[in-house]
Design a protein around this motif. Structure first.
Motif, PDB file in Angstrom:
ATOM      1  N   THR A 248     101.759  38.407  16.619  1.00  0.00           N
ATOM      2  CA  THR A 248     102.103  38.377  15.188  1.00  0.00           C
ATOM      3  C   THR A 248     101.222  39.323  14.388  1.00  0.00           C
ATOM      4  OG1 THR A 248     100.564  36.575  14.607  1.00  0.00           O
ATOM      5  CG2 THR A 248     102.762  35.948  15.414  1.00  0.00           C
TER       6      THR A 248
ATOM      7  N   ASP B 257     100.806  34.888  22.013  1.00  0.00           N
ATOM      8  CA  ASP B 257     101.852  34.798  20.986  1.00  0.00           C
ATOM      9  C   ASP B 257     101.263  35.067  19.601  1.00  0.00           C
ATOM     10  OD1 ASP B 257     103.649  34.169  22.959  1.00  0.00           O
ATOM     11  OD2 ASP B 257     103.609  32.000  22.597  1.00  0.00           O
ATOM     12  N   PHE B 258     100.082  34.518  19.334  1.00  0.00           N
ATOM     13  CA  PHE B 258      99.452  34.713  18.036  1.00  0.00           C
ATOM     14  C   PHE B 258      99.087  36.174  17.817  1.00  0.00           C
ATOM     15  CE2 PHE B 258      95.230  35.087  15.961  1.00  0.00           C
ATOM     16  CZ  PHE B 258      95.671  34.922  14.662  1.00  0.00           C
TER      17      PHE B 258
ATOM     18  N   ALA C 127      99.456  30.771  24.077  1.00  0.00           N
ATOM     19  CA  ALA C 127      99.410  30.605  22.623  1.00  0.00           C
ATOM     20  C   ALA C 127      98.621  31.744  21.976  1.00  0.00           C
ATOM     21  CB  ALA C 127      98.791  29.254  22.270  1.00  0.00           C
TER      22      ALA C 127
ATOM     23  N   ASP D  88     103.918  27.038  11.247  1.00  0.00           N
ATOM     24  CA  ASP D  88     104.327  28.019  12.252  1.00  0.00           C
ATOM     25  C   ASP D  88     103.228  28.062  13.304  1.00  0.00           C
ATOM     26  OD1 ASP D  88     104.790  30.294  13.804  1.00  0.00           O
ATOM     27  OD2 ASP D  88     105.766  31.357  12.154  1.00  0.00           O
ATOM     28  N   GLU D  89     103.470  27.387  14.413  1.00  0.00           N
ATOM     29  CA  GLU D  89     102.425  27.208  15.422  1.00  0.00           C
ATOM     30  C   GLU D  89     102.035  28.532  16.062  1.00  0.00           C
ATOM     31  OE1 GLU D  89     101.494  24.073  19.069  1.00  0.00           O
ATOM     32  OE2 GLU D  89     103.415  24.050  18.030  1.00  0.00           O
ATOM     33  N   THR D  90     103.007  29.414  16.275  1.00  0.00           N
ATOM     34  CA  THR D  90     102.721  30.696  16.913  1.00  0.00           C
ATOM     35  C   THR D  90     101.865  31.582  16.019  1.00  0.00           C
ATOM     36  OG1 THR D  90     104.786  30.625  18.168  1.00  0.00           O
ATOM     37  CG2 THR D  90     103.736  32.787  17.905  1.00  0.00           C
TER      38      THR D  90
END
Length: 763
Positions: free
Chosen positions: A504, A500-501, A497, A678-680
């Motif tokens: 962004t 992934d964050f 996680a 948006d969890e990511t």
């Protein structure tokens, strides 16, 4: 080896049967399966045999009288323990039943965190939940009821001012509307805090009837916030008669065979308002020619084991409490005051028994040797962190002036060496400021501030860490059982996680590389010069696991230490008392050390004190929230700067810069368009506009509601979202204009804020 079936005879294959069970949320009855597989009469006859064969393989198991479930499936209803939060702050749970399959269980939106779905849940709590598969291959839990004290009793405020008496739960997340049973309201006055037990209702619907079983105090009295937290979390606040008798009758320890340390000017350095003093320190240059530039450091700790013996009433009571609880206006001690503030406290200029460790470090702060002694000491001075730091900074007072050269400067010299080793060791360096609520004698909040941290704090912290390491090493060398302080590395799921964050934000995180602490520190240092530092710091913090007590050593990840045991605070932590007893046994320092019975129970003790620590942390957090809400209630309608510290499926959490107060902006208040989580990206994104509220974003909010009884803050965002790129399916429809929802911020085209905001609840 698994068995397959001939579909020409049975009408289904093994995989088809397993898939049919999976389609039924991982469980199904024989009738459901026959219908799903479209079986004929002869084929139905073989289904029972096929199920028995799969059961023998342990591919499935029985559930209830007629049901079958996959071995990796979870029951419809189960008892779970809340054990962690994900990177967005949502609660994660695990099954408590021994041997239950490991599964990713997340509480459904608002469950245990707000809304009308149930009482407040925190890490360490147990609950009965209903489980369903989610869209991500995990499980979603919906709260049926919280287990433990709050499952049977509810703390309420009795209100008599509007017709029929009512009982208002102090838990802002309670779903229950209560009324006192006939005659019960006469037990208390309007505005009293009362402990209630729900009665059996004669009919369904409407408020639930309840018995008033105890009057706690006034809801508007000084200290009500602390009383509520202590009762809500079931923290023991009273000592038993036998504990008081033992504490009263205990005789002060004598020197006996203890090593005399009274010639060494050990000093205590504590917070300004400390009532007990369980650690003292001293340092000097090492006079060993073979250790040029090295240092000798002594850490002396109150010898609580001399007074609290295994199996005694004092011992049983201390284990029940697990630790002292520190609230803004009071302390709930683990031990009676005669011990905690007198016999076991290292008072200035008074002889006291102690357990001490003499440590030798080289000039770069690496330990060369250590040895433990059971000593007899006399504190040369009681100093505060502020006093010690001010003296080192060139402004000594009458007390610290004579101590500056012989005591304080050597301590700072030793710390400079230890700091070098710490920087080489690279423990986690995450910003995690602590709020301090200052409460006056009248119970009113004087102010809310962030605790300052000086080198004096870091000096004591590093000395205690080194002493704790020595304790673990000594007991391992002696081959004795002990309770470690364990902090495991982040889970693979949380690291994924995080990666992934960061993606962004166009920041890389190599997934295959070992997640050493220095990697996190480099990441935070890299982010420090960017606008995203606060966001990344928050996500890195939430990526970490929580420390626990365990007899199994798994190291301390955050401190980057292979072995670590709490030794330095036996007045306020039971874990440290068990380590003291083990050291007494290892060093043959007396007959009051670890017993075989205690050694055999360390696993259960570790579980109990871990749960007690979680309970104390929750009570401390809730009390601070209530006092901060009391403080903020005088500022309703005012605007404050803050930062988004959490984004979830039900809203955004904001932390105010000045006070550290946390409040909720419900997702329904963010705008006319619908925002999705948006969890990511750790963001709330407008479905049509793509406009975004992201984790870490600086914002301004207006205080709409502050409830001191519940500790809840309802906020209104006055900052518009960041411009985003409309999703492909929404392009061409135009961007939403005007204001962004009832109680939401005005849009960039001059819309007005309007409408009455819905009532929201804070996490």
């Amino acid at each position: 080896m698994s068995t397959d079936f001939d579909p020409r005879e049975t009408g289904f294959t093994r995989d088809a049967l397993l898939e049919a069970i999976r389609l039924g949320q991982g469980r199904a009855s024989k009738r459901d399966l026959a219908r799903e597989l479209k079986l004929t009469g002869d084929q139905k006859a073989f289904l029972k045999t096929a199920l028995r064969m799969l059961e023998d393989e342990r591919a499935i198991h029985r559930e209830g009288r007629n049901g079958w479930a996959l071995s990796d499936a979870l029951p419809d209803v189960a008892v779970v323990e809340i054990h962690d939060r994900d990177t967005d702050g949502e609660l994660l749970a695990r099954l408590t039943k021994p041997g239950a399959p490991a599964a990713r269980i997340r509480l459904a939106p608002g469950e245990g965190s707000g809304g009308r779905s149930g009482p407040a849940l925190g890490i360490g709590d147990r609950a009965l939940v209903r489980l369903e598969r989610d869209d991500e291959g995990g499980w979603e839990a919906r709260l049926i009821r919280k287990l433990g004290q709050s499952a049977h009793t509810i703390l309420c405020v009795l209100r008599k001012d509007r017709g029929r008496p009512a009982l208002k739960p102090v838990d802002r997340r309670s779903k229950d509307d209560l009324v006192p049973m006939k005659g019960e309201a006469e037990k208390a006055r309007d505005g009293d805090l009362v402990l209630c037990r729900i009665a059996k209702a004669e009919r369904r619907g409407g408020p639930k009837p309840a018995h008033i079983i105890e009057v706690i105090g006034r809801a508007d009295s000084p200290g009500a916030g602390s009383l509520i937290a202590l009762h809500s979390h079931g923290i023991p606040t009273e000592f038993g008669e036998e504990e008081f008798r033992q504490a009263r009758d205990v005789k002060p320890a004598s020197q006996g065979n203890r090593e005399d340390l009274r010639s060494i000017p050990l000093v205590t350095i504590d917070p300004d308002d400390a009532k007990d003093h369980d650690d003292a320190v001293w340092a000097a240059p090492d006079d060993d020619p073979g250790n040029k530039g090295g240092w000798v450091v002594i850490v002396a700790i109150a010898d609580v084991a001399a007074y609290v013996t295994p199996g005694s009433a004092l011992d049983r009571g201390a284990l029940k409490r697990g630790n002292s609880v520190y609230l803004p206006d009071r302390v709930v001690p683990m031990l009676p005051e005669r011990l905690s503030n007198d016999l076991c406290s290292l008072r200035e200029n008074e002889d006291r028994p102690c357990m001490a460790v003499r440590m030798v470090f080289d000039k770069t702060g690496h330990k060369r040797s250590h040895r433990f002694v059971r000593g007899w000491m006399r504190s040369a001075a009681k100093l505060s962190y502020t006093q010690a730091q001010t003296a080192i900074d060139g402004k000594p007072d009458d007390k610290t002036g004579p101590l500056l050269e012989p005591v304080l400067r050597p301590l700072w010299g030793a710390y400079a060496a230890l700091k070098q080793a710490r920087e080489q060791r690279q423990p986690l360096d995450i910003d995690s400021p602590e709020r301090k609520v200052r409460v006056g004698e009248d119970g009113k909040v004087i102010g809310v501030e962030t605790r300052e941290r000086f080198d004096a704090h870091r000096l004591i912290e590093e000395c205690m860490i080194q002493a704790n390491v020595c304790a673990a090493e000594t007991l391992e060398q002696a081959r004795l059982s002990l309770i470690y302080r364990v902090h495991e590395p982040p889970s693979a799921e949380k690291l994924q996680a995080l990666a992934d964050f960061l993606g962004t934000l166009d920041m890389s995180w190599a997934k295959g590389e070992t997640p050493r602490t220095e990697r996190f520190n480099r990441l935070l240092e890299r982010a420090r010069s960017t606008p995203h530092y606060a966001t990344i710091n928050e996500v890195v913090l939430r990526t970490q696991s929580q420390a626990v007590y365990s007899p199994d050593n798994q190291g301390h990840y955050g401190l980057n230490l292979r072995r670590y045991a709490h030794f330095t605070s036996p007045i306020r932590r039971y874990a440290d008392l068990t380590v003291h007893r083990a050291l007494i046994r290892a060093g043959k320092f007396g007959q009051d050390g670890q017993t075989e019975a205690e050694a055999s129970q360390l696993e259960a003790i570790a579980e109990d004190i871990t749960a007690a620590e979680r309970r104390a942390m929750a009570a401390e957090r809730d009390t601070v929230d209530r006092y901060v809400a009391l403080y903020m209630s005088e500022h309703v309608g005012s605007e404050f700067p803050g930062r988004i510290t959490g984004v979830t499926r039900f809203g955004a959490f904001i932390r105010l810069d000045e006070t550290g107060a946390d409040g909720l902006v419900p997702i329904s208040q963010l705008g006319h368009e619908r925002f999705h989580h948006d969890e990511t990206a750790h963001a709330l994104v407008g479905e049509r506009s793509g406009d975004t509220y992201r984790l870490g974003m600086p914002v301004k909010v207006r205080i709409l509601e502050a409830a001191p009884i519940t500790g809840g803050l309802l906020l209104e965002l006055t900052t518009p979202p960041e411009d985003g790129k409309p999703p492909r399916h929404a392009r061409g429809r135009g961007r939403p204009g005007g204001h962004r929802g009832r109680g939401g911020p005005a849009g960039r085209k001059g819309g007005k804020t309007g409408g009455k905001p819905k009532k929201g609840k804070r996490r």
